[in-house]
Write an enzyme that holds these catalytic residues in place. Structure first.
Site, mmCIF file in Angstrom:
data_model
loop_
_atom_site.group_PDB
_atom_site.id
_atom_site.type_symbol
_atom_site.label_atom_id
_atom_site.label_comp_id
_atom_site.label_asym_id
_atom_site.label_seq_id
_atom_site.Cartn_x
_atom_site.Cartn_y
_atom_site.Cartn_z
ATOM 1 N N ASP A 8 0.877 -1.170 0.000
ATOM 2 C CA ASP A 8 0.000 0.000 0.000
ATOM 3 C C ASP A 8 0.921 1.229 0.000
ATOM 4 O OD1 ASP A 8 -2.293 1.684 0.592
ATOM 5 O OD2 ASP A 8 -1.559 1.746 2.654
ATOM 6 N N ASP A 10 -0.046 4.968 0.955
ATOM 7 C CA ASP A 10 -0.268 5.910 2.043
ATOM 8 C C ASP A 10 -0.301 5.186 3.389
ATOM 9 O OD1 ASP A 10 -1.052 7.991 3.648
ATOM 10 O OD2 ASP A 10 -3.144 7.884 3.053
HETATM 11 P P1 B16 Z 1 -6.421 10.206 -4.218
HETATM 12 P P2 B16 Z 1 -3.726 4.134 -0.289
HETATM 13 C C1 B16 Z 1 -5.520 6.098 -0.407
HETATM 14 O O1 B16 Z 1 -4.234 5.630 -0.632
HETATM 15 C C2 B16 Z 1 -5.579 6.954 0.848
HETATM 16 O O2 B16 Z 1 -5.315 6.156 1.996
HETATM 17 C C3 B16 Z 1 -6.950 7.566 0.984
HETATM 18 O O3 B16 Z 1 -6.998 8.385 2.148
HETATM 19 C C4 B16 Z 1 -7.264 8.391 -0.271
HETATM 20 O O4 B16 Z 1 -8.566 8.953 -0.201
HETATM 21 C C5 B16 Z 1 -7.139 7.491 -1.484
HETATM 22 O O5 B16 Z 1 -5.832 6.928 -1.528
HETATM 23 C C6 B16 Z 1 -7.417 8.212 -2.790
HETATM 24 O O6 B16 Z 1 -6.376 9.109 -3.030
HETATM 25 O O7 B16 Z 1 -7.409 11.250 -3.853
HETATM 26 O O8 B16 Z 1 -4.985 10.675 -4.263
HETATM 27 O O9 B16 Z 1 -6.800 9.459 -5.501
HETATM 28 O O10 B16 Z 1 -3.749 4.013 1.212
HETATM 29 O O11 B16 Z 1 -4.607 3.125 -1.004
HETATM 30 O O12 B16 Z 1 -2.329 4.149 -0.838
HETATM 31 MG MG MG Z 2 -2.858 3.099 3.398
#
Ligand code: B16
Ligand code: MG
Length: 220
Positions: A8, A10
């Site tokens: 993952d 984030d």
């Molecule tokens: P974006 P991951 C996720 O990343 C985040 O944890 C989540 O908080 C966010 O809303 C989502 O990506 C979408 O991100 O707006 O940049 O497309 O944890 O799956 O790496």
């Molecule tokens: Mg994450």
């Protein structure tokens, strides 16, 4: 036999959660007329942009028409992108750089499984885009976590079976996605929150790839 690690982004590779929080909070304050707490932000981790906005609206007891939702999603993303543009290699979470080197040395493939549409530019910003054999991001999938699509696509692009892949996740929704994909899961965070994970570590500092593989094998 473990042939790939799917990470993952984030919360595992980099900590962008506080940038998401800042941008969503600004939207809530400036456009929606309420505040969101850091605790509430926990429930947005691993959740897609559109679903995050839905949860924020429900949290504030309000609704919007579809056009405004799209506009606000774009606005939040512009603020978020301005924040992540300031990231440098120093923003890589502790232990990750060494763990990726160990993974490569062990002959294990490296994949990214993120629902973020900004995953690729973030990896580029922090200087580790070239470490990944496959990148599945929010532009390549239709369903966010906890749906297993993101990780199943990662295994498929690598030509591997789900049981040959191990998922590294910090979010409850991400652990569920990995589990539903038929993969072993390594939770990064607290064991009392990531209760469904195969193994849990606070972070990947001092975790040796060879030891981890042995521990996972012992649980088979
Ligand atoms: P974006 P991951 C996720 O990343 C985040 O944890 C989540 O908080 C966010 O809303 C989502 O990506 C979408 O991100 O707006 O940049 O497309 O944890 O799956 O790496
Ligand atoms: Mg994450």
């Amino acid at each position: 036999m473990t042939k790939a690690f799917l990470f993952d982004l984030d919360g595992v590779i980099v900590d962008t959660a506080h940038f998401h929080y800042q941008a969503w909070r600004r939207l809530a304050n400036e456009k929606l007329g309420f505040d969101i707490s850091e605790e509430f932000n926990e429930s947005l981790k691993g959740v897609s942009r559109t679903e995050s906005l839905e949860r924020i609206l429900a949290h504030g007891g309000t609704t919007l028409d579809e056009a405004t939702k799209t506009d606000y999603g774009t606005l939040k993303n512009n603020w978020y992108v301005a924040l992540v543009n300031q990231m440098t290699p120093d923003d890589i979470l502790p232990g990750i750089t060494d763990f990726l080197v160990q993974t490569r040395t062990a002959g294990i493939k490296i994949g990214l499984g993120s629902v973020s549409k900004n995953a690729r530019p973030i990896l580029e910003k922090v200087g580790i885009l070239d470490k990944f054999d496959v990148i599945i991001d929010g532009n390549k999938i239709a369903k966010g976590k906890p749906d297993p699509e993101v990780f199943l696509n990662g295994a498929a692009e690598l030509g591997l079976l789900p049981e040959e892949c191990v998922v590294f996740e910090d979010a409850v929704a991400g652990i569920e996605a990995g589990r539903r994909a038929g993969m072993k899961t390594v939770g990064i965070g607290k064991a009392d929150i990531l209760t469904e994970a195969t193994l849990v570590f606070a972070d990947l500092q001092n975790v040796q790839v060879a030891d981890l593989i042995q521990q996972l094998k012992a649980l088979e």
